[in-house]
Scaffold this active site. Structure first.
Site, mmCIF file in Angstrom:
data_model
loop_
_atom_site.group_PDB
_atom_site.id
_atom_site.type_symbol
_atom_site.label_atom_id
_atom_site.label_comp_id
_atom_site.label_asym_id
_atom_site.label_seq_id
_atom_site.Cartn_x
_atom_site.Cartn_y
_atom_site.Cartn_z
ATOM 1 N N TYR A 82 67.483 -4.204 48.416
ATOM 2 C CA TYR A 82 66.599 -3.349 47.628
ATOM 3 C C TYR A 82 66.118 -4.082 46.373
ATOM 4 O O TYR A 82 64.946 -4.036 46.026
ATOM 5 C CB TYR A 82 67.329 -2.055 47.256
ATOM 6 C CG TYR A 82 66.417 -0.978 46.751
ATOM 7 C CD1 TYR A 82 65.699 -0.185 47.637
ATOM 8 C CD2 TYR A 82 66.265 -0.743 45.392
ATOM 9 C CE1 TYR A 82 64.854 0.817 47.189
ATOM 10 C CE2 TYR A 82 65.418 0.250 44.926
ATOM 11 C CZ TYR A 82 64.714 1.030 45.831
ATOM 12 O OH TYR A 82 63.872 2.014 45.369
ATOM 13 N N HIS A 122 62.170 -5.238 45.478
ATOM 14 C CA HIS A 122 61.492 -4.796 44.264
ATOM 15 C C HIS A 122 61.259 -5.923 43.254
ATOM 16 O O HIS A 122 60.487 -5.754 42.312
ATOM 17 C CB HIS A 122 62.233 -3.611 43.645
ATOM 18 C CG HIS A 122 61.992 -2.365 44.433
ATOM 19 N ND1 HIS A 122 62.728 -2.060 45.561
ATOM 20 C CD2 HIS A 122 61.073 -1.389 44.290
ATOM 21 C CE1 HIS A 122 62.268 -0.941 46.077
ATOM 22 N NE2 HIS A 122 61.261 -0.505 45.329
ATOM 23 N N TYR A 172 55.284 3.181 36.058
ATOM 24 C CA TYR A 172 56.248 3.518 37.116
ATOM 25 C C TYR A 172 57.449 2.591 36.999
ATOM 26 O O TYR A 172 57.306 1.372 36.995
ATOM 27 C CB TYR A 172 55.562 3.368 38.466
ATOM 28 C CG TYR A 172 56.363 3.776 39.681
ATOM 29 C CD1 TYR A 172 57.502 4.554 39.595
ATOM 30 C CD2 TYR A 172 55.955 3.389 40.937
ATOM 31 C CE1 TYR A 172 58.204 4.927 40.723
ATOM 32 C CE2 TYR A 172 56.637 3.754 42.081
ATOM 33 C CZ TYR A 172 57.775 4.529 41.967
ATOM 34 O OH TYR A 172 58.468 4.897 43.087
ATOM 35 N N TRP A 185 55.943 -0.851 54.087
ATOM 36 C CA TRP A 185 56.886 -1.096 52.982
ATOM 37 C C TRP A 185 58.094 -0.178 53.106
ATOM 38 O O TRP A 185 59.238 -0.585 52.947
ATOM 39 C CB TRP A 185 56.151 -0.889 51.655
ATOM 40 C CG TRP A 185 56.997 -0.894 50.431
ATOM 41 C CD1 TRP A 185 57.402 0.198 49.710
ATOM 42 C CD2 TRP A 185 57.558 -2.025 49.760
ATOM 43 N NE1 TRP A 185 58.169 -0.183 48.638
ATOM 44 C CE2 TRP A 185 58.271 -1.555 48.648
ATOM 45 C CE3 TRP A 185 57.517 -3.395 49.998
ATOM 46 C CZ2 TRP A 185 58.945 -2.392 47.778
ATOM 47 C CZ3 TRP A 185 58.182 -4.232 49.119
ATOM 48 C CH2 TRP A 185 58.889 -3.735 48.026
ATOM 49 N N TRP A 186 57.816 1.090 53.404
ATOM 50 C CA TRP A 186 58.901 2.066 53.522
ATOM 51 C C TRP A 186 59.842 1.760 54.681
ATOM 52 O O TRP A 186 60.998 2.168 54.655
ATOM 53 C CB TRP A 186 58.323 3.464 53.659
ATOM 54 C CG TRP A 186 57.706 3.989 52.397
ATOM 55 C CD1 TRP A 186 57.912 3.548 51.112
ATOM 56 C CD2 TRP A 186 56.762 5.053 52.293
ATOM 57 N NE1 TRP A 186 57.154 4.278 50.225
ATOM 58 C CE2 TRP A 186 56.446 5.203 50.919
ATOM 59 C CE3 TRP A 186 56.161 5.894 53.217
ATOM 60 C CZ2 TRP A 186 55.550 6.174 50.463
ATOM 61 C CZ3 TRP A 186 55.274 6.851 52.756
ATOM 62 C CH2 TRP A 186 54.986 6.987 51.398
#
Length: 107
Positions: free
Chosen positions: A18, A22, A41, A77-78
């Site tokens: 993760y 990112h 964000y 991406w998800w």
């Protein structure tokens, strides 16, 4: 501008993946978010919980979020990020990131 916050669990065995994802978010995903009127964000991590904060500057949040969800590159991406996550116990049925209620704000 409206502030939005949400939480989800990070699977401990997926933390490195993760973080790596990112560290280099795909440009097309960032463009989609920007076009959906999302600003400022951030995602934070503490004790296995991911906390997201964003500012929405558009006029139709539901429509903009539907456009994000319909974007093929975001959907791809998800497929990488979703396996890293697990909804919190109090998430509603079908809810992934659980929205949070703002109880205090100082400008």
């Amino acid at each position: 501008m409206r502030r939005h916050a949400a939480v989800i669990r990070l699977r401990p065995e997926q933390e490195a993946e993760y973080r790596a994802l990112h560290a280099e978010v795909w440009p097309a995903v960032l463009t989609t978010l920007t076009r959906a009127n999302i600003r400022n964000y951030s995602i934070f991590l503490r004790d296995g919980l991911l906390f997201s904060y964003l500012e929405y500057v558009g006029q139709d949040h539901a429509a903009d979020m539907a456009r994000v969800a319909a974007d093929p590159e975001t959907q791809r991406w998800w497929t990488f990020t979703d396996p890293c996550q697990q909804p919190v116990d109090t998430a509603a049925a079908g809810e992934w990131w659980a929205p949070m209620e703002e109880v205090f704000h100082l400008d």
